[in-house]
Scaffold this active site. Structure first.
Site, short mmCIF file in Angstrom:
data_model
loop_
_atom_site.label_atom_id
_atom_site.label_comp_id
_atom_site.label_asym_id
_atom_site.label_seq_id
_atom_site.Cartn_x
_atom_site.Cartn_y
_atom_site.Cartn_z
CD GLU A 1 -2.89 1.26 2.32
OE1 GLU A 1 -2.79 0.42 3.23
OE2 GLU A 1 -3.74 2.15 2.32
N GLY B 1 3.19 2.41 10.74
CA GLY B 1 2.95 1.60 11.94
C GLY B 1 2.73 0.14 11.61
CB ALA B 2 0.75 -2.17 11.48
CG MET B 3 0.16 -3.22 4.81
SD MET B 3 -0.84 -1.77 4.35
CE MET B 3 -2.07 -2.58 3.33
CD GLU B 4 -4.89 -2.05 5.59
OE1 GLU B 4 -3.91 -1.62 6.23
OE2 GLU B 4 -5.55 -1.33 4.81
CG ASN B 5 -0.03 -6.81 3.91
OD1 ASN B 5 -0.08 -5.92 3.08
ND2 ASN B 5 0.88 -6.85 4.87
CG HIS C 1 -5.90 0.57 12.63
ND1 HIS C 1 -6.47 1.82 12.62
CD2 HIS C 1 -5.48 0.36 11.36
CE1 HIS C 1 -6.41 2.34 11.41
NE2 HIS C 1 -5.79 1.46 10.62
CD GLU C 2 -2.82 -2.06 10.61
OE1 GLU C 2 -3.34 -2.24 9.50
OE2 GLU C 2 -2.42 -0.93 10.97
CD GLU D 1 -6.21 3.31 6.76
OE1 GLU D 1 -6.35 3.15 7.99
OE2 GLU D 1 -5.64 2.46 6.04
N1 ARG Z 1 -3.12 0.86 5.75
C1 ARG Z 1 -2.08 1.07 6.73
C2 ARG Z 1 -2.80 1.37 8.02
O1 ARG Z 1 -3.33 2.37 8.31
C3 ARG Z 1 -1.14 2.16 6.39
C4 ARG Z 1 -0.18 1.85 5.30
C5 ARG Z 1 0.19 3.02 4.51
N2 ARG Z 1 1.43 2.87 3.85
C6 ARG Z 1 1.98 3.80 3.06
N3 ARG Z 1 3.13 3.56 2.59
N4 ARG Z 1 1.40 4.91 2.80
O2 ARG Z 1 -3.04 0.56 8.80
ZN ZN Z 2 -5.41 1.64 8.64
#
Ligand code: ARG
Ligand code: ZN
Length: 891
Positions: free
Chosen positions: A124, A263-267, A299-300, A322
C-alpha cells in the site's frame, strides 16, 4: 520516485477496462536479483472504453512476456515510463510476465525489500508495481496463488491466505505454496521470507470454527509477543460481539519487522507490523506502548472487514477504510476499559492529538478534505485528516443515530459491498438508508476542508426562565474557491445550574424535558434554541465528548471556566474547561515575559493553581484522569491559540509555569507522589498505569522547581525502576528539565540501550528534546553527533523519526533559532533521506509547512530553507509536493 509528477484528480476516475480474474506469482527469492513470474488470467470488462490494457511498473527489469503461451510480439505492447500497455486484449487472455527486481537495493521500503536479511513487502498504496507489472489500483480485485522459492536459511515462507504445501526443492532450497480464497486488490498482497519464530495459538470462533493465530518475530523476541497475542484475541472477540463480524480465515498472521515506513499494514491474513507496534514486555515497552500496541493490533485486524472484504474504489476514498477503522479501533480500545473515567482519558488523548496535529494541517497549505480532490503522491495523503478527522466524521454518524443505528448502517454497508471496492458515498448512503435519514448535507464533511468554528452565545431571560443558545458556524474559505456551504454539526450540550447540577433540557415547544445531555443539530449558518424552566443562573456546557471536529468559540469568564472545571458532569468538558484556564495562565505569563511586568497575585495563575489543587485532591476522580487533566498544555496547544508563534517564548513560559506549580504546591505534589506509589511486580492495568502517570506528573513539577529530593527520586526511578515506564519517566523528567545530570544520564542510557532497537528509539526521542544545560554544546551539534553513533542508522525509519522528526516536528530546543543551524539540519537530512526513501523524507519535510504562522524573522528563514530544497532538481515527487505546497499554496 516515478519519473512523472502529474496531479491526479478524483473527477477523472474511470473504471478498469479489464478484470484480472486470477494472479499466479512465483518468486525466486535472491536478495540482489529476485525473479518474479506473474501469470494473469484476464477478461475484458463489458462497457469498457478501449481494449488496451494498462499495467503499472516501477524499477522492474522485464525478462520475458508471453501472451496465451506465445512470446509477445513487439507490436502487441508499448512501454512508457511507469507503464506497460497491451494494445488490444479483446477476449479472455493469459499473460505471463517475468521480471527481475533487487530487494537488497530497495531502501524506499515499498515493494519487496530486505530487513536484517529477511524478505518483507509493503504494497500500500502503490508498492505492488515495484514487484511486477499489474493494474495497480484498488478497484481491480483478483484471486491470488503464490509460490515462494527461497534459500535454505529462509526457514519461514509466508503469504496471504492458506498454506497449500511446503518443503524442500531438489536443489536444497525451500518452497511454499499459498492460496488466498478471497478476492483482493494488489495493495493487500504480502510475502515474508526469512528467519522468524512464532507464538501461536488456536482459537474457537463464534461459529465453532477453529482458527490458528500466529505472531511471527525474530528469534530472541519470542518472549515479547504475549501482549500482541492477547490483543489480537480481544480484537477478534470484540468484532464478533459488537458487529457480528467474524474472522473469515483459517489462519491469521502478524509479522514484526524493525524496518517499516509506517505503523503496520493490513495485508489479507498476513498483517505486517513495525516491531514497535508488536513487541512488549515491562522492559521494552511503557504503559502507553502497551495501549498503543493493543490499538494498532485492533486497527489492522478490523481492516479485515473495513478495508479488505470491502475495499476502496480509488485512493481518494482512503478515509472510507482508514477513518472507519480508526473509529472502530477507538471504540474497541474504549470498550476494554472498565470505567467511564478511563474512557474519557482515552477520548481526551485522541482529541488532543487531533487538535495538536490535524487542526494545524487543516489550517495550512496541506489542508484537504477527508476525501481529497487531487494528489500528486498518494503516500502524502496518509494524513491526520484522512485518519483522525475521518474517524470523527464516522463518529458523528453514531452521535446522530446512536450505537444501534450506527451498527445497522455498518452492517448494511458490508452487506451491500462485500467483495467489492466502494466509495465514501456508498458508506454514507448505507448509513442514511439504514436509518431512514437524509444525509445530503452531512456529505459536506467529505468535501469541505478546514476546521469549522462554531461560536456560541447564550442569553438568560430571568423573568421567563428561558435560556437561548445561539450558534453560528464559520467555515474556512479557500482563496479562489466558492464560499463553503453550512454543514450539519452535531452539538452535544448540557446546562448546569448555579449549584453545578445538570438541568433537565426542555425546549420551549416541548411538553417535557428530554435528558440532561442533548445533541442539537446545527444545520444553518446561524441558529438558536430556547430552553425553558431554567430557573437559576445557568452555565452552558457545549461540545460534550467532542461531538464534532470543530473549534468551539464561547466567551467564558474565568469564573465560569473554574466553575465548569469543578462541576461539569461531562468529564471530558471538565478537562477542556481546565485546559482553557491553563492556556489563559500561559498566555498571561507570555505577556508578562514580553513586557517584563508581573501582575502578581491577581494573575490568572492564582486561580489556576487553586483549581489545580482542588482537582488533584478530588479523590472521586481516577488518578489516570487527574494525570491527564493536570498535564501542562502542550507547546502545540499554546501555538494553536497564538496569532504569531514564538517557539522560544512558548517554551520558556511553559517551563516557568511548570516551575511555579512545583514551587507553590510542593507539599501537595509530594503527598500525591507518595499516595500513587505502586509496589510489587509490574502489571499494565489501567489502574496501575494511572497511578504511575499521576506520580510521574507530580515528579515533573517538583523537578522543574529545582526540588533536590525530587531530582534524586527521578534519578532513582531511572536507575532502579523495575519497568520501562518508571525508568523512562525518570530519564525524561531530568533531561527535559535541563537538570545538569541529564547529560550523563542520557549517555548512560545510550550506552546501555543501543543494542535493543526499541529502547534505542526511546532514548533518541528524549535526546532530541533534552533541554541543554550550562556548558552543553549546541543542540543541533549534538544531533549531528548522534547521527554518527554506531547504533544510529539513517536508513531505518524508526531511528530517523525518533531523532529527527521528534526534533523538527515537536520543535526541539534550539531548532527554531535565528542562526539558522536548526533549519540547516532540516535541509541536510531531508535531502539526504530523499535520495533513498522519499516517503520518510516527505514526512520530515512537513515540519516547516506552517512557516507563515511564525514570527517574521523565523518565518523568512523557514521560507528560505523551503526554497532551497525546492530549488533542487532531483527531488522525489513526494518531497516536491510537500515543499511546493508549503511555499506556493495560497492559504
Ligand atoms: N493501511 C495502513 C494502516 O493504516 C497504512 C499503510 C500506509 N502505507 C503507506 N506507505 N502509505 O493501517
Ligand atoms: Zn489503517
Amino acid at each position: 520516485m516515478a519519473a512523472n509528477s502529474t496531479v491526479i484528480y478524483r473527477k477523472d476516475y474511470t473504471p478498469p477496462s479489464h478484470n484480472i480474474d486470477s494472479v499466479n506469482l512465483v518468486f525466486d527469492l535472491i536478495p540482489t536479483k529476485t525473479r518474479v513470474t506473474s501469470t494473469l488470467k484476464i477478461t475484458p470488462r463489458p462497457g469498457r472504453r478501449s481494449d488496451a490494457l494498462e499495467l503499472n511498473g516501477e524499477n522492474l527489469r522485464i525478462d520475458s512476456i508471453r501472451i496465451n503461451g506465445e512470446p509477445a510480439l513487439s507490436d502487441q505492447y508499448d512501454m512508457f515510463p511507469g507503464r506497460l500497455v497491451f494494445r488490444s486484449i479483446a477476449k479472455p487472455t493469459e499473460i505471463e510476465i517475468v521480471t527481475t527486481i533487487n530487494p537488497q537495493e530497495n531502501l524506499q521500503l515499498s515493494g519487496l525489500y530486505m530487513s536484517k536479511g529477511n524478505f518483507i513487502t509493503q504494497c500500500e498504496a502503490e508498492g505492488f508495481r515495484r514487484i511486477t507489472y499489474f493494474p495497480d489500483r484498488p478497484d481491480v480485485l483478483s484471486k491470488y496463488s503464490v509460490e515462494l522459492h527461497a534459500p535454505k536459511d529462509c526457514k519461514v515462507l509466508l503469504s496471504n491466505g492458506n498454506l497449500i504445501e511446503e518443503g524442500e526443492l531438489p536443489d536444497g532450497r525451500r518452497y511454499a505454496k499459498w492460496e488466498d480464497p478471497f478476492l483482493k486488490p494488489s495493495y493487500l498482497f504480502a510475502l515474508v521470507a526469512g528467519d522468524f519464530v512464532a507464538n501461536e495459538e488456536s482459537i474457537t470462533l463464534a461459529d465453532k470454527r477453529q482458527a490458528l493465530l500466529q505472531v511471527w518475530v525474530e528469534p530472541g523476541n519470542d518472549n515479547k509477543t504475549a501482549h500482541a497475542m492477547e490483543s489480537l484475541k480481544k480484537a477478534i472477540k470484540w468484532d464478533e460481539k459488537k458487529y457480528g463480524l467474524e474472522l473469515d480465515l483459517d489462519r491469521f498472521m502478524i509479522v514484526a519487522t524493525d524496518d517499516f515506513n509506517m505503523g503496520a499494514m493490513e495485508n489479507k491474513g498476513l498483517n505486517i507490523f513495525n516491531s514497535r507496534c508488536v513487541l512488549a514486555d515491562e522492559n521494552v515497552a511503557t504503559d502507553t506502548d502497551f495501549t498503543q500496541i493493543q490499538a494498532t493490533i485492533g486497527h489492522e485486524y478490523f481492516h479485515n472487514w473495513t478495508g479488505d472484504r470491502v475495499t476502496c474504489r480509488d485512493w481518494f476514498q482512503l478515509s472510507l477504510k482508514e477513518g472507519l477503522t480508526v473509529f472502530r479501533e477507538q471504540e474497541f480500545s474504549g470498550d476494554q476499559l472498565a470505567t467511564e473515567s478511563a474512557k474519557v482519558v482515552q477520548r481526551l488523548k485522541n482529541v488532543r492529538a487531533l487538535k495538536a496535529f490535524q487542526f494545524p494541517e487543516d489550517a495550512g497549505p496541506m489542508a484537504h478534505p477527508v476525501r481529497p480532490e487531487s494528489y500528486t503522491e498518494i503516500n502524502n495523503f496518509y494524513t491526520m485528516t484522512v485518519y483522525e478527522k475521518g474517524a470523527e466524521v464516522v463518529r458523528m454518524y453514531q452521535t446522530l443515530f446512536g450505537e444501534e443505528g450506527f451498527k445497522k448502517g455498518l452492517q448494511e454497508y458490508i452487506r451491500r459491498h462485500d467483495g467489492s471496492a466502494a466509495t465514501c458515498d456508498d458508506f454514507l448512503n448505507a448509513m442514511a438508508d439504514a436509518n431512514n435519514a437524509d444525509l445530503s448535507q452531512f456529505a459536506l464533511w467529505y468535501s469541505q476542508a478546514g476546521t469549522p468554528r462554531v461560536s456560541i452565545k447564550t442569553e438568560w431571560n430571568e423573568q421567563r426562565n428561558e435560556l437561548t443558545v445561539r450558534a453560528r458556524q464559520v467555515l474556512r474559505t479557500f482563496p479562489g474557491q466558492p464560499k463553503p456551504k453550512p454543514m450539519l454539526i452535531p452539538l452535544a450540550i448540557g446546562i448546569l445550574d448555579d449549584k453545578g447540577k445538570d438541568v433537565p433540557l426542555q425546549l420551549v415547544d416541548e411538553t417535557e424535558p428530554q435528558g440532561t445531555t442533548r445533541v442539537l443539530r446545527l444545520t444553518q449558518e446561524e441558529q438558536s434554541w430556547t430552553f425553558t424552566n431554567i430557573i437559576r443562573q445557568p452555565t452552558l456546557s457545549v461540545g460534550r465528548g467532542f461531538s464534532a471536529p470543530v473549534i468551539f468559540d464561547i466567551d467564558y469568564s474565568r469564573d465560569q471556566l473554574i466553575f465548569l472545571a469543578k462541576n461539569d458532569s461531562d468529564l471530558f468538558n471538565r478537562a477542556i474547561a481546565f485546559e482553557k484556564l491553563s492556556l489563559i495562565a500561559v498566555d498571561t505569563l507570555m505577556n508578562e515575559m514580553r513586557t517584563q511586568k508581573n501582575d502578581s497575585n491577581l494573575s490568572p495563575m492564582t486561580s489556576y493553581l487553586t483549581t489545580f489543587q482542588e482537582i488533584l485532591e478530588d479523590d472521586s476522580l481516577s488518578p489516570a484522569y487527574r494525570a491527564e487533566v493536570l498535564k501542562l498544555p502542550s507547546e502545540t496547544a499554546v501555538a494553536e491559540q497564538s496569532i504569531i508563534v514564538e517557539p522560544e517564548l512558548i517554551r520558556s513560559a511553559l517551563a516557568l509555569m511548570q516551575k511555579k506549580i512545583g514551587q507553590r504546591l510542593t507539599s501537595t505534589l509530594e503527598k500525591w507522589m507518595k499516595l500513587c506509589e505502586t509496589i510489587g511486580p509490574y502489571k499494565c492495568t489501567p489502574e496501575l498505569a494511572g497511578k504511575r502517570a499521576l506520580r510521574h506528573l507530580m515528579l515533573e513539577y517538583l523537578v522543574a522547581s529545582g526540588n533536590v529530593k525530587a531530582v534524586q527520586q527521578a534519578r532513582t526511578l531511572f536507575d532502579k525502576g523495575n519497568n520501562l515506564t518508571d525508568k523512562l519517566s525518570g530519564l525524561r523528567t531530568i533531561a527535559l528539565s535541563g537538570t545538569p545530570i541529564g547529560r550523563e544520564l542520557i549517555q548512560t542510557a545510550v550506552r546501555a540501550w543501543s543494542n535493543e532497537p526499541l529502547l534505542f528509539n526511546k532514548v533518541l526521542q528524549i535526546y532530541a528534546l533534552a533541554r541543554p544545560s550550562k556548558g552543553d554544546i549546541p543542540t543541533v551539534e549534538k544531533m549531528r553527533q548522534m547521527m554518527f553513533n554506531q547504533a544510529f542508522d539513517i536508513k531505518n525509519p524508526n531511528n530517523v523519526f525518533s531523532l529527527l522528526r521528534t526534533f523538527f516536528q515537536n520543535g526541539g530546543p534550539e531548532f527554531h533559532t535565528l542562526d539558522g543551524t536548526g533549519y540547516q539540519l532540516w535541509i541536510d537530512t531531508v535531502l539526504e533521506i530523499d535520495k533513498f526513501n522519499p516517503q520518510v523524507a516527505a514526512r520530515l519535510g512537513r515540519a516547516l509547512e506552517n512557516w507563515r504562522r511564525y514570527e517574521p524573522n523565523l518565518a523568512s528563514m523557514m521560507y528560505k530553507a523551503l526554497s532551497y530544497v525546492s530549488a533542487q532538481n532531483n527531488l522525489s515527487n513526494d518531497l516536491r509536493e510537500i515543499v511546493d505546497k508549503a511555499l506556493y499554496e495560497p492559504v
